[in-house]
Design a protein around this motif. Sequence first.
Motif, mmCIF file in Angstrom:
data_model
loop_
_atom_site.group_PDB
_atom_site.id
_atom_site.type_symbol
_atom_site.label_atom_id
_atom_site.label_comp_id
_atom_site.label_asym_id
_atom_site.label_seq_id
_atom_site.Cartn_x
_atom_site.Cartn_y
_atom_site.Cartn_z
ATOM 1 N N VAL A 1 4.025 -0.411 2.400
ATOM 2 C CA VAL A 1 3.306 -1.213 3.911
ATOM 3 C C VAL A 1 3.780 -1.265 5.215
ATOM 4 C CG1 VAL A 1 1.801 -3.515 3.757
ATOM 5 C CG2 VAL A 1 1.965 -2.601 1.591
ATOM 6 N N SER A 2 4.954 -1.708 5.179
ATOM 7 C CA SER A 2 6.192 -1.558 5.974
ATOM 8 C C SER A 2 5.850 -0.345 7.594
ATOM 9 C CB SER A 2 7.467 -1.877 5.678
ATOM 10 O OG SER A 2 7.881 -0.725 5.081
ATOM 11 N N LYS A 3 5.419 0.618 6.819
ATOM 12 C CA LYS A 3 5.319 1.876 7.428
ATOM 13 C C LYS A 3 4.344 1.365 8.874
ATOM 14 C CE LYS A 3 6.795 4.848 3.852
ATOM 15 N NZ LYS A 3 6.779 6.112 3.281
ATOM 16 N N ASN A 4 3.709 0.256 8.546
ATOM 17 C CA ASN A 4 2.493 0.440 9.082
ATOM 18 C C ASN A 4 2.594 -0.127 10.016
ATOM 19 O OD1 ASN A 4 0.527 2.171 7.357
ATOM 20 N ND2 ASN A 4 0.525 0.609 6.058
ATOM 21 N N ARG A 5 2.300 -0.536 11.100
ATOM 22 C CA ARG A 5 3.069 -1.156 12.223
ATOM 23 C C ARG A 5 1.317 -1.018 13.753
ATOM 24 N NH1 ARG A 5 8.108 -3.016 12.000
ATOM 25 N NH2 ARG A 5 9.216 -1.989 10.619
ATOM 26 N N CYS A 6 1.041 -1.935 14.374
ATOM 27 C CA CYS A 6 0.709 -2.842 15.174
ATOM 28 C C CYS A 6 0.832 -1.468 16.665
ATOM 29 C CB CYS A 6 0.853 -4.072 15.618
ATOM 30 S SG CYS A 6 -0.648 -4.258 16.737
ATOM 31 N N TRP A 7 -0.425 -1.563 16.744
ATOM 32 C CA TRP A 7 -0.112 -0.484 18.435
ATOM 33 C C TRP A 7 0.414 -1.002 19.492
ATOM 34 C CZ3 TRP A 7 -2.329 -1.258 22.248
ATOM 35 C CH2 TRP A 7 -4.240 -1.624 22.112
ATOM 36 N N LYS A 8 -0.061 -2.193 19.576
ATOM 37 C CA LYS A 8 0.131 -3.246 20.614
ATOM 38 C C LYS A 8 1.622 -3.930 20.767
ATOM 39 C CE LYS A 8 -1.498 -6.372 23.921
ATOM 40 N NZ LYS A 8 -2.737 -7.252 23.919
ATOM 41 N N CYS A 9 1.885 -4.995 19.583
ATOM 42 C CA CYS A 9 3.519 -5.335 19.347
ATOM 43 C C CYS A 9 4.387 -4.377 17.966
ATOM 44 C CB CYS A 9 2.954 -6.905 18.906
ATOM 45 S SG CYS A 9 2.274 -7.188 17.809
#
Length: 280
Positions: free
Chosen positions: A79-87
């Motif tokens: 799951v940690s591979k998914n990141r917010c595009w903004k922050c």
Amino acid sequence: MNTAFKRWGSKFVVTKVQQLWKRSFEEHKIFKYTKCHDVFSIYGCNLAASVNIFADRKYSKLSVFVNISNKQAIRFLSVSKNRCWKCNAVVTERDLVCMSCGSVQKPNQKLNYFEIFKEIPHFDIDIRNLTVKFRRLQNLLHPDKIATRPERERDYSAEQSALVNKAYQTLLRPIDRGIYLLELHSKPLLEDEIQLPMDFLDTVMEVNEVLEDCTNADALEPIRHVNDAKIQILFSDVSLAFKEKNIDKARESICKLKYYINIDERIRKLEEELGVSRDD
């Protein structure tokens, strides 16, 4: 820290720890050494996890160690591979909005309708709870809340809002929910694919013929009661079939349901023409 686990559940490690990591060392002086051990749930699995958080004064950094003892740990850590595009904060694949900065995320087309509402794929679901979740999500995605945000986020919001609405409308009606569950089981209900018994088809045809000639509200009422009873029985059959994972039986019952629901729609139309009011 145990309180944090109870409050955040499965999101604690992937969101709250991420937020702590991003803060400055000075903010973390209170975390000289903290250790917690708890059991939380993610994707329907109970994971035993211990989290060690301490501030290293020598290197002025926050260290976080997460130890998970479960075969599902690989899925959790991915799951940690998914990141917010903004922050750039960690977001799970089911998050429509970043819990760190509140930005609307790009729609994940791989999510099924149940996952959007964080529901287990079951035929029997709590409609009131589903409605509450729907309203909360739509409130987060409302155009007024993101009117001044970047165009990219406004586009994401429009897509997410449409997806949430479609998912809600599908799961709201039992017949649509059942048909969608068949699709998730890779056994969609295709037109004229299921061969129903001739006596069933003959009965349906007779009812439709009676409805064509029906001009009396009193004659319509017993037909409606019988049809309603058959619908309720079939819904119970569908529910039991899904619980027993008898998908073929569920398909047959849903196919029959479609005939009786069509009859119900015809009865409602006749009632409207005859000026008959219904409590439901």
